[in-house]
Motif scaffolding. Structure first.
Motif, PDB file in Angstrom:
ATOM      1  N   HIS A  48     -25.777 -39.390   5.737  1.00 47.09           N
ATOM      2  CA  HIS A  48     -26.520 -39.309   6.992  1.00 47.09           C
ATOM      3  C   HIS A  48     -28.023 -39.353   6.769  1.00 47.09           C
ATOM      4  CE1 HIS A  48     -22.513 -38.054   8.218  1.00 47.09           C
ATOM      5  NE2 HIS A  48     -22.878 -38.361   9.453  1.00 47.09           N
ATOM      6  N   PHE A  49     -28.730 -39.632   7.857  1.00 43.95           N
ATOM      7  CA  PHE A  49     -30.186 -39.787   7.833  1.00 43.95           C
ATOM      8  C   PHE A  49     -30.867 -38.705   8.665  1.00 43.95           C
ATOM      9  CE2 PHE A  49     -33.984 -42.625   8.954  1.00 43.95           C
ATOM     10  CZ  PHE A  49     -34.566 -42.504   7.702  1.00 43.95           C
ATOM     11  N   LEU A  50     -30.256 -38.364   9.808  1.00 40.52           N
ATOM     12  CA  LEU A  50     -30.770 -37.313  10.683  1.00 40.52           C
ATOM     13  C   LEU A  50     -29.889 -36.066  10.550  1.00 40.52           C
ATOM     14  CD1 LEU A  50     -31.498 -39.195  14.047  1.00 40.52           C
ATOM     15  CD2 LEU A  50     -33.061 -38.768  12.156  1.00 40.52           C
ATOM     16  N   TYR A  51     -30.537 -34.925  10.394  1.00 39.11           N
ATOM     17  CA  TYR A  51     -29.798 -33.667  10.281  1.00 39.11           C
ATOM     18  C   TYR A  51     -30.323 -32.650  11.292  1.00 39.11           C
ATOM     19  CZ  TYR A  51     -27.671 -35.186   5.904  1.00 39.11           C
ATOM     20  OH  TYR A  51     -26.949 -35.868   4.951  1.00 39.11           O
ATOM     21  N   THR A  52     -29.399 -31.867  11.801  1.00 39.07           N
ATOM     22  CA  THR A  52     -29.722 -30.688  12.599  1.00 39.07           C
ATOM     23  C   THR A  52     -29.457 -29.467  11.728  1.00 39.07           C
ATOM     24  OG1 THR A  52     -29.038 -31.813  14.625  1.00 39.07           O
ATOM     25  CG2 THR A  52     -29.160 -29.424  14.705  1.00 39.07           C
ATOM     26  N   TYR A  53     -30.313 -28.467  11.840  1.00 42.95           N
ATOM     27  CA  TYR A  53     -30.145 -27.237  11.065  1.00 42.95           C
ATOM     28  C   TYR A  53     -29.787 -26.101  12.018  1.00 42.95           C
ATOM     29  CZ  TYR A  53     -32.288 -29.789   7.245  1.00 42.95           C
ATOM     30  OH  TYR A  53     -32.543 -30.716   6.259  1.00 42.95           O
ATOM     31  N   THR A  54     -28.966 -25.199  11.533  1.00 42.44           N
ATOM     32  CA  THR A  54     -28.555 -24.075  12.361  1.00 42.44           C
ATOM     33  C   THR A  54     -28.336 -22.837  11.510  1.00 42.44           C
ATOM     34  OG1 THR A  54     -26.983 -23.345  14.059  1.00 42.44           O
ATOM     35  CG2 THR A  54     -26.075 -24.554  12.209  1.00 42.44           C
ATOM     36  N   GLY A  55     -28.533 -21.696  12.123  1.00 42.46           N
ATOM     37  CA  GLY A  55     -28.232 -20.416  11.490  1.00 42.46           C
ATOM     38  C   GLY A  55     -27.604 -19.493  12.520  1.00 42.46           C
ATOM     39  N   VAL A  56     -26.751 -18.610  12.050  1.00 41.78           N
ATOM     40  CA  VAL A  56     -26.046 -17.691  12.938  1.00 41.78           C
ATOM     41  C   VAL A  56     -26.048 -16.308  12.301  1.00 41.78           C
ATOM     42  CG1 VAL A  56     -23.881 -17.172  14.136  1.00 41.78           C
ATOM     43  CG2 VAL A  56     -24.508 -19.549  13.693  1.00 41.78           C
ATOM     44  N   VAL A  57     -26.326 -15.284  13.105  1.00 43.55           N
ATOM     45  CA  VAL A  57     -26.124 -13.901  12.683  1.00 43.55           C
ATOM     46  C   VAL A  57     -25.261 -13.235  13.730  1.00 43.55           C
ATOM     47  CG1 VAL A  57     -28.360 -13.227  13.672  1.00 43.55           C
ATOM     48  CG2 VAL A  57     -27.229 -11.713  12.060  1.00 43.55           C
ATOM     49  N   VAL A  58     -24.243 -12.517  13.279  1.00 47.24           N
ATOM     50  CA  VAL A  58     -23.300 -11.879  14.201  1.00 47.24           C
ATOM     51  C   VAL A  58     -23.100 -10.421  13.815  1.00 47.24           C
ATOM     52  CG1 VAL A  58     -22.042 -14.038  14.589  1.00 47.24           C
ATOM     53  CG2 VAL A  58     -21.220 -12.434  12.866  1.00 47.24           C
ATOM     54  N   GLU A  59     -22.740  -9.642  14.808  1.00 45.09           N
ATOM     55  CA  GLU A  59     -22.252  -8.285  14.572  1.00 45.09           C
ATOM     56  C   GLU A  59     -20.762  -8.274  14.893  1.00 45.09           C
ATOM     57  OE1 GLU A  59     -23.943  -3.973  15.558  1.00 45.09           O
ATOM     58  OE2 GLU A  59     -23.091  -4.951  17.340  1.00 45.09           O
ATOM     59  N   VAL A  60     -19.997  -7.653  14.009  1.00 44.08           N
ATOM     60  CA  VAL A  60     -18.543  -7.608  14.148  1.00 44.08           C
ATOM     61  C   VAL A  60     -18.080  -6.164  14.122  1.00 44.08           C
ATOM     62  CG1 VAL A  60     -16.368  -8.134  12.977  1.00 44.08           C
ATOM     63  CG2 VAL A  60     -18.114  -9.895  13.171  1.00 44.08           C
ATOM     64  N   GLU A  61     -17.123  -5.867  14.965  1.00 44.52           N
ATOM     65  CA  GLU A  61     -16.474  -4.561  14.968  1.00 44.52           C
ATOM     66  C   GLU A  61     -15.063  -4.726  14.411  1.00 44.52           C
ATOM     67  OE1 GLU A  61     -16.943  -1.492  18.285  1.00 44.52           O
ATOM     68  OE2 GLU A  61     -14.930  -2.319  18.660  1.00 44.52           O
ATOM     69  N   VAL A  62     -14.754  -3.973  13.362  1.00 46.71           N
ATOM     70  CA  VAL A  62     -13.450  -4.048  12.713  1.00 46.71           C
ATOM     71  C   VAL A  62     -12.676  -2.769  12.992  1.00 46.71           C
ATOM     72  CG1 VAL A  62     -12.223  -4.172  10.506  1.00 46.71           C
ATOM     73  CG2 VAL A  62     -14.273  -5.570  10.883  1.00 46.71           C
ATOM     74  N   ASN A  63     -11.472  -2.944  13.522  1.00 47.38           N
ATOM     75  CA  ASN A  63     -10.574  -1.824  13.736  1.00 47.38           C
ATOM     76  C   ASN A  63      -9.606  -1.786  12.559  1.00 47.38           C
ATOM     77  OD1 ASN A  63      -8.342  -0.187  14.545  1.00 47.38           O
ATOM     78  ND2 ASN A  63      -8.880  -0.492  16.694  1.00 47.38           N
ATOM     79  N   THR A  64      -9.778  -0.811  11.688  1.00 45.43           N
ATOM     80  CA  THR A  64      -8.969  -0.780  10.462  1.00 45.43           C
ATOM     81  C   THR A  64      -7.560  -0.255  10.704  1.00 45.43           C
ATOM     82  OG1 THR A  64      -9.838   1.414   9.867  1.00 45.43           O
ATOM     83  CG2 THR A  64     -11.005  -0.526   9.004  1.00 45.43           C
ATOM     84  N   LEU A  65      -7.269   0.224  11.917  1.00 44.27           N
ATOM     85  CA  LEU A  65      -5.891   0.590  12.250  1.00 44.27           C
ATOM     86  C   LEU A  65      -5.074  -0.628  12.648  1.00 44.27           C
ATOM     87  CD1 LEU A  65      -6.160   3.910  14.320  1.00 44.27           C
ATOM     88  CD2 LEU A  65      -5.534   3.612  11.918  1.00 44.27           C
ATOM     89  N   THR A  66      -5.672  -1.511  13.448  1.00 43.41           N
ATOM     90  CA  THR A  66      -4.956  -2.699  13.925  1.00 43.41           C
ATOM     91  C   THR A  66      -5.274  -3.942  13.103  1.00 43.41           C
ATOM     92  OG1 THR A  66      -6.726  -3.324  15.455  1.00 43.41           O
ATOM     93  CG2 THR A  66      -5.060  -1.785  16.273  1.00 43.41           C
ATOM     94  N   GLY A  67      -6.364  -3.896  12.356  1.00 38.50           N
ATOM     95  CA  GLY A  67      -6.792  -5.062  11.600  1.00 38.50           C
ATOM     96  C   GLY A  67      -7.501  -6.106  12.436  1.00 38.50           C
ATOM     97  N   LYS A  68      -7.826  -5.771  13.675  1.00 37.13           N
ATOM     98  CA  LYS A  68      -8.478  -6.735  14.552  1.00 37.13           C
ATOM     99  C   LYS A  68      -9.990  -6.693  14.369  1.00 37.13           C
ATOM    100  CE  LYS A  68      -8.930  -8.271  19.346  1.00 37.13           C
ATOM    101  NZ  LYS A  68      -8.537  -8.063  20.752  1.00 37.13           N
ATOM    102  N   ALA A  69     -10.596  -7.870  14.291  1.00 32.72           N
ATOM    103  CA  ALA A  69     -12.049  -7.995  14.232  1.00 32.72           C
ATOM    104  C   ALA A  69     -12.536  -8.602  15.536  1.00 32.72           C
ATOM    105  CB  ALA A  69     -12.464  -8.858  13.050  1.00 32.72           C
ATOM    106  N   LYS A  70     -13.604  -8.047  16.085  1.00 28.97           N
ATOM    107  CA  LYS A  70     -14.160  -8.533  17.347  1.00 28.97           C
ATOM    108  C   LYS A  70     -15.655  -8.727  17.177  1.00 28.97           C
ATOM    109  CE  LYS A  70     -14.845  -7.251  22.216  1.00 28.97           C
ATOM    110  NZ  LYS A  70     -14.448  -8.561  22.766  1.00 28.97           N
ATOM    111  N   VAL A  71     -16.150  -9.894  17.583  1.00 26.58           N
ATOM    112  CA  VAL A  71     -17.585 -10.162  17.538  1.00 26.58           C
ATOM    113  C   VAL A  71     -18.226  -9.513  18.757  1.00 26.58           C
ATOM    114  CG1 VAL A  71     -19.364 -11.929  17.539  1.00 26.58           C
ATOM    115  CG2 VAL A  71     -17.249 -12.297  16.265  1.00 26.58           C
ATOM    116  N   THR A  72     -19.230  -8.666  18.520  1.00 24.51           N
ATOM    117  CA  THR A  72     -19.876  -7.953  19.613  1.00 24.51           C
ATOM    118  C   THR A  72     -21.239  -8.518  19.984  1.00 24.51           C
ATOM    119  OG1 THR A  72     -20.777  -6.358  18.030  1.00 24.51           O
ATOM    120  CG2 THR A  72     -18.673  -5.799  19.073  1.00 24.51           C
ATOM    121  N   GLU A  73     -21.857  -9.267  19.073  1.00 23.37           N
ATOM    122  CA  GLU A  73     -23.169  -9.825  19.368  1.00 23.37           C
ATOM    123  C   GLU A  73     -23.402 -11.046  18.482  1.00 23.37           C
ATOM    124  OE1 GLU A  73     -27.909  -8.495  19.632  1.00 23.37           O
ATOM    125  OE2 GLU A  73     -26.341  -6.975  19.275  1.00 23.37           O
TER     126      GLU A  73
END
Length: 770
Positions: free
Chosen positions: A613-638
């Motif tokens: 490719h010749f043209l590129y788009t750049y991106t970055g992501v930061v997330v907060e995740v809540e992990v429930n260690t009883l159920t094993g479910k992860a949920k993105v909160t922000e």
């Protein structure tokens, strides 16, 4: 520019199709009906792999109400399709290779009769061994699925001597990463209406991302001149790459031509699951080494992609994955090999991100693990290894220089969410099984089809007979907001009213060939086409206006309702002011339609790097995740996204694309996998295939759009249709590690990985992970 619903709303632009979509009045192509219309259905294979000994259709043909039955014997032309490699039978002759393979099709007076007719078609099979594992399919003694064998495509890229340099590395991390078979899950499943016209032509109303390419493939199958086939391809209820390839079009077209009547064919969800394209499942092994200071020295990658039974764009997906497996980093010694393998699984093909999602998940996982080995902040580790503005592309090719990588890094570093991690989040009282973590990832993503692939575009501007400035492009609107972006550009160029504009897209009888609506290319191509056409079109309009009014062209300009004197343009909103000549009068008094066209190629690297490719788009992501260690479910909160893609044309559309892409990536990361066993889908509907809902979407979402480009950059806005998806998975994986100490190497994240025994110490539990 920080974009959210409030800031984007300050530059609000109502989508041209917005009111109809909100009210439900918008008719998709699969909503069309005609008098005398027949209902079509397709009989697909019972088996993932089998010989066909016979196909008997006599009983179905005798059923009252059945008007046409077709098998491979009825295909007038080439009984194969595929955008790049036509290896998929339209209707199978002697062998089926997956359960989506079509064997016969019928058209009847009603859907019930059509379904009954399918039950009456007798097919005798002899089952063959099923290859449902690409690594098994690579073994020398594996049964061959195609005459060429089971390897669809191989890639190989090397620079330096990675194998030798690993011995010099202070730290070496090796990981194997697995990604799922994701479904596009669009609202409008594949379908359409097919109409044999009185003049011998065929009209096809069916969702696709490339009407002209569909027309070309149908021409070969039907043995008809392309000019005798009209393809209308907008509006579409979602695509994401999944409708870039032919799906039901050959069957609907042949049934219509054989019966002489309009035929509607619309797949239900199970039929779409069974026959439709999916994201390539990949196994990616990476070995990456650094020196004692944390500088990347060597990087080795091995990619195995399950392409399923047929090719579609599997080779291009693997090329893209190979190119993006090195990411936005400086690595002197690189060794990447990839193989795309035929199996008896469902066909894998085009999907938003196009192979980048899989390898970026793996690559960013490597970066986090290396930083941990070194005891360094993972974001600082990325900064010291990040590419510089004038560095060549990932495969050494010349690319358009931007400072996007550094800009993204800085944006993430400044973000409130990342600083929440750095400073230590608030000590919120939570049950001890609830843990929160924050993680980030960065990526670069190529736009366009890449070197060596036909990637031309163009458009047409006209003053049509209705007195409208008509913009005609061969692109499709499938929910991405293309029409809104085009409208904004036209209003900016001509300073006119929305009522002065007519936009025509997605109809091969009315639009020029503009290439596919894919690969994050459409906005860039629209922008460049209008840049090329604007002045020649204005020159024609103003010259004609000058002849009518007697005013010199340089005294005139376009505006609301027509052509104005320049000196009065600033007062065009004054009710007492009027254009010197209306667009309607210009059209009426012109002997011929005033029109200009443009044809050009998407910007391409001058270096012969296949797919580079010749043209590129750049991106970055930061997330907060809540992990429930009883159920094993992860949920993105922000979530916080940063995107460096040049000028923002349509702020609400920009925000919507990144929000929508990130939602799709949530599913890719946490819940979605079209499970198969022995070549059969275990997942048949959306009751067991879990796409994210509004309840899974983080309430807090923010986005910084970085619009700065070098002053000499002539290419305008970069595509953003895919970048919202590509870096989310590794950011979530990083946040999960921050919360739980568990490394994610397989998607979607299994609950079992995150479940921990409950341990409560000292009474009420607090979360020492923040």
């Amino acid at each position: 520019m920080l974009l959210n619903k409030e800031t984007a709303g300050a530059r609000w632009h109502t989508r041209p199709d917005g009111a109809e979509k909100v009210t439900g009045a918008l008719a998709y192509l699969t909503d069309r009906h005609m008098a005398g219309m027949l209902c079509g259905k397709v009989l697909r294979s019972e088996h993932a792999h089998a010989w066909i000994l016979s196909i008997r259709t006599e009983k179905a043909e005798r059923l009252p109400g059945v008007r046409a039955v077709i098998t491979h014997k009825d295909v007038p032309g080439m009984n194969r399709f595929g955008i790049a490699i036509p290896d998929q039978p339209v209707l199978c002759e002697d062998r089926v290779r997956f359960i989506g393979d079509a064997v016969a099709a019928v058209a009847a007076d009603s859907l019930d009769i059509a379904e009954r007719a399918l039950e009456l078609i007798e097919v005798t099979y002899v089952q063959l061994p099923v290859l449902d594992d690409p690594e098994e399919a690579l073994k020398p003694d594996a049964i061959k699925l195609h005459p060429s064998g089971n390897v669809l495509h191989r890639t190989n890229y090397k620079r330096g001597g990675a194998e030798d340099v690993f011995a010099e590395c202070a730290y070496v991390v090796e990981g194997t990463y697995y990604t799922p078979r994701q479904m596009h899950a669009y609202m409008e499943t594949e379908g359409g209406l097919f109409v044999p016209e009185a003049d011998g032509r065929l009209s096809v109303y069916a969702p696709t991302q490339h009407g002209y390419k569909d027309r070309m493939q149908l021409s070969r199958i039907l043995a008809m001149p392309e000019e005798d086939i009209r393809v209308v391809s907008s509006p579409i209820g979602g695509s994401f790459g999944g409708k870039d390839e032919l799906n039901i079009q050959p069957f609907g077209a042949m049934l219509a031509l054989k019966s002489g009547r309009p035929v509607k064919l619309h797949q239900d969800r199970w039929e779409s699951v069974r026959a439709g394209l999916k994201r390539h499942p990949m196994k990616i092994t990476m070995r990456t080494g650094i020196d004692s200071n944390g500088r990347l020295l060597a990087h080795q990658v091995r990619i195995v992609a399950d392409t399923g039974a047929y090719a579609t764009l599997g080779p291009a997906v693997l090329n893209f994955a190979t190119e993006h497996a090195m990411g936005p980093y400086r690595i002197a010694h690189v060794d990447v090999e990839g193989v795309s393998v035929y199996t008896n699984n469902g066909v894998s093909g085009e999907f938003r991100g196009f192979g980048g999602n899989q390898v970026i998940f793996a690559l960013e996982g490597q970066m986090d693990r290396l930083a941990s080995e070194l005891g360094m902040d993972p974001w600082e580790f990325r900064r010291m290894n990040l590419r510089e503005k004038d560095d060549p592309g990932p495969m050494g090719q010349r690319i358009v220089a931007t400072d996007g990588a550094r800009q993204i890094w800085e944006s993430i570093r400044r973000s409130e969410l990342w600083n929440k991690k750095v400073s230590g989040c608030e000590k919120e009282l939570r049950p001890p099984w609830i843990r929160r973590g924050i993680g980030a990832a960065i990526a670069m993503h190529g736009s366009g089809l890449g070197f060596g692939l036909p990637d031309f575009g163009g458009g047409r501007l006209s003053l049509n007979r209705s007195g409208k400035i008509e913009a005609a492009f061969g692109y499709e609107e499938f929910g991405q907001g293309l029409l809104a972006t085009l409208q904004i550009m036209l209003l900016d160029h001509f300073r006119c009213n929305k009522e002065d504009i007519e936009m025509v897209i997605g109809d091969t009888d009315r639009v020029p060939h503009s290439g596919s609506s894919t690969a994050s290319r459409a906005t860039t191509m629209l922008w460049q086409a209008l840049q090329r056409m604007r002045q020649p079109f204005l020159d024609k309009l103003l010259k004609r206006a000058s002849a009518i009014t007697g005013l010199a062209p340089e005294e005139l300009d376009t505006g609301p309702g027509g052509v104005w004197r320049r000196v009065e343009m600033d007062r065009a909103d004054d009710a007492d002011r009027h254009p010197v000549v209306t667009y309607a009068r210009l059209a009426d008094e012109s002997d011929q339609i005033l029109s200009v066209t443009s044809q050009f190629h998407f910007p391409t690297t001058p270096d012969a790097v296949m797919g580079g490719h010749f043209l590129y788009t750049y991106t970055g992501v930061v997330v907060e995740v809540e992990v429930n260690t009883l159920t094993g479910k992860a949920k993105v909160t922000e979530q916080f996204h940063a995107v460096a893609a040049g000028p923002v044309i349509n702020p609400m559309g920009f925000l919507g694309q990144i929000e929508g892409g990130s939602s799709m990536a949530l599913g890719f990361t946490l819940t979605e996998d079209a499970l198969m066993s022995s070549g059969h889908y275990l997942t048949k509907n959306l009751d067991t295939y879990l796409v994210p809902t509004i309840a899974d979407t983080p309430a807090q979402f923010s986005l910084e759009a970085i619009e700065e480009l070098p002053e000499s950059d002539p290419y305008g806005p970069r595509g953003i249709g895919e970048v919202g998806t590509v870096a989310v998975a590794p950011a979530i994986a990083s946040a999960i590690y921050d919360a739980s100490g568990r490394r994610v190497e397989k998607l979607p994240v299994s609950h079992e990985l995150l479940i921990e025994p409950l341990r409560v110490e000292g009474g009420e539990g607090t979360d020492d992970h923040g």
